[in-house]
Write an enzyme that holds these catalytic residues in place. Structure first.
Site, PDB file in Angstrom:
ATOM      1  N   LYS A  43      20.563  44.640  34.033  1.00 17.74           N
ATOM      2  CA  LYS A  43      21.394  43.654  34.707  1.00 17.74           C
ATOM      3  C   LYS A  43      20.674  42.288  34.764  1.00 17.74           C
ATOM      4  O   LYS A  43      19.506  42.186  34.418  1.00 17.74           O
ATOM      5  CB  LYS A  43      21.758  44.156  36.115  1.00 17.74           C
ATOM      6  CG  LYS A  43      22.449  45.547  36.104  1.00 17.74           C
ATOM      7  CD  LYS A  43      23.748  45.546  35.324  1.00 17.74           C
ATOM      8  CE  LYS A  43      24.751  46.630  35.647  1.00 17.74           C
ATOM      9  NZ  LYS A  43      24.381  48.032  35.490  1.00 17.74           N
TER      10      LYS A  43
HETATM   11  C1  LIG Z   1      25.034  49.402  36.281  1.00 20.53           C
HETATM   12  C2  LIG Z   1      26.316  49.761  36.902  1.00 20.53           C
HETATM   13  C3  LIG Z   1      26.422  50.549  38.061  1.00 20.53           C
HETATM   14  C4  LIG Z   1      25.291  51.314  38.671  1.00 20.53           C
HETATM   15  O1  LIG Z   1      24.145  50.689  38.795  1.00 20.53           O
HETATM   16  P1  LIG Z   1      22.717  51.425  38.860  1.00 20.53           P
HETATM   17  O2  LIG Z   1      21.894  50.387  39.508  1.00 20.53           O
HETATM   18  O3  LIG Z   1      22.329  51.710  37.436  1.00 20.53           O
HETATM   19  O4  LIG Z   1      22.851  52.657  39.679  1.00 20.53           O
HETATM   20  C5  LIG Z   1      27.670  50.720  38.637  1.00 20.53           C
HETATM   21  N1  LIG Z   1      28.757  50.177  38.109  1.00 20.53           N
HETATM   22  C6  LIG Z   1      28.719  49.444  36.989  1.00 20.53           C
HETATM   23  C7  LIG Z   1      29.983  48.837  36.474  1.00 20.53           C
HETATM   24  C8  LIG Z   1      27.500  49.230  36.335  1.00 20.53           C
HETATM   25  O5  LIG Z   1      27.469  48.527  35.196  1.00 20.53           O
END
Ligand SMILES: *Cc1c(COP(=O)(O)O)cnc(C)c1O
Length: 375
Positions: free
Chosen positions: A181
């Site tokens: 992210k």
């Molecule tokens: C990355 C992501 C998550 C979950 O995030 P984590 O930090 O990996 O648990 C949830 N929803 C979406 C749309 C994502 O891209």
């Protein structure tokens, strides 16, 4: 190889980690935890933000706080990450999938109302690629039917909808600080609480169902077990690493946006020639360059383009396999209405390499490969 993603490094990660070691407090909500909370609350204009060990954990906290229970139904797009659904399936809910819009790949707000039944308890819009869902329409539907709105803003940290930060519009917002992210600590997340009535219970659920947070603030005279909960508190090491990114958020976002717009401009000719489709950003949305994708004609063309790029040492990747067609999705969910765009659009998406400080030469190589492929 030009990789699809590289973790962000700002240079302040190690100095901050050393500060944590010197402070001799490694557990959560120390100095860096508090700094992250303050920065996020100020930048978002949010009532309360709590760091979590992941975006998944933030969604799970939202599912607990909204009291989702067996038999309840939760509406969301099928084109999303498994955690969006898992958080509610863990509470016993049935997932009701609604089709996406072909322009933004977000849930089609005009189809939500038809999916509502007496069992519906929540809507979970996912702001795909950091581009906002039609939140005015979604909030109006939620108000009419007295439903919770939990924004999955995992992609959408510091992106806006009509000037309002994503994650602050629904009752709860969920961020991810996973390595892939925009801002990260390897694994991490945050829950945004937009209704002040839920702050106290959120703190309790996050501290294994205890009033530890209030006790240490001197607001409770006994430290005790009050509610269900779990370990939803990240360590100070994660907070310190994350702070090194959050404090440079504007710079990181500007760099990503530059690369995003360069792709967009350089590929516009191919889009005008109807060879491929570029992302749509509605006028009232400010996106955060979380990811750049193109859409090919179909799955077959996408496979050919992926192979062509790999031969040139470029890693481009597709995204979600729609949840409603997965083993768990079939078991715990159903699709409301027709799957007009979810499957077909998911087969066209190709995400291009994009990360903080990606080299100009690498962007040019990716653009060159795509241009040659279509020539
Ligand atoms: C990355 C992501 C998550 C979950 O995030 P984590 O930090 O990996 O648990 C949830 N929803 C979406 C749309 C994502 O891209």
């Amino acid at each position: 190889m030009i990789s699809f993603n590289k973790p962000t490094v700002t240079g302040n990660e190690l100095p901050y980690l050393k500060q944590v070691l010197a402070s001799e407090k490694l557990s959560g909500d120390g100095e860096f935890g508090v700094r992250c909370h303050r920065l996020l609350e100020q930048k978002l204009g949010a009532k309360k933000v709590l760091l979590t060990p992941s975006g998944t954990a933030a969604l799970e906290m939202a599912a607990l706080l909204t009291g989702i229970k067996p038999g309840d139904e939760v509406i969301m797009p099928s084109y999303t990450f498994v955690s969006t659904a898992n958080a509610f399936v863990l509470r016993g809910a049935t997932i009701v999938f609604v089709d996406i819009r072909p322009d933004t790949l977000n849930i089609d707000e005009t189809l939500i109302e038809a999916a509502i039944t007496p069992k519906t308890k929540a809507i979970v819009p996912v702001h795909y690629a950091g581009v906002a869902c039609e939140m005015d329409a979604i909030m109006a539907i939620a108000e009419r039917h007295r439903l919770w709105v939990i924004e999955d803003a995992a992609h959408a940290v510091f992106a806006d909808y009509k000037g309002r930060a994503l994650g602050t519009i629904g009752h709860f917002g969920c961020f991810s600080f996973h390595e892939t992210k925009n801002y990260s600590c390897g694994e991490g997340g945050a829950l945004i609480i937009n209704d002040a009535d839920f702050i106290l219970r959120a703190e309790i659920i996050r501290e294994k169902g205890t009033n530890r947070s209030q006790f240490f603030r001197g607001q409770a005279d006994k430290y005790t077990w009050l509610d269900i909960g779990s370990s939803f508190l990240p360590s100070e090491l994660q907070a310190a690493f994350l702070y090194a990114h959050l404090e440079m958020a504007d710079q990181i976002e500007a760099d990503r946006l530059n690369s995003w717009h360069y792709y967009f401009e350089q590929l516009l000719g191919l889009a005008h020639a109807k060879k491929l489709t570029l992302p749509t950003i509605p006028h009232d949305c400010r996106q955060n360059a979380h990811l750049f994708y193109v859409k090919t004609e179909d799955r077959i063309e996408r496979e050919a383009l992926i192979a062509y790029m790999l031969e040139r040492e470029i890693q481009a990747v597709f995204h979600y396999i729609p949840l409603h067609s997965s083993i768990m999705g079939l078991q715990h969910g159903r699709f409301a209405g027709n799957d007009v765009y979810t499957t077909s659009e998911s087969e066209r998406i190709l995400r291009l390499p994009l990360y903080y400080q990606i080299a100009q030469a690498d962007l040019d190589e990716v653009i060159g490969a795509i241009t040659q492929f279509y020539a």
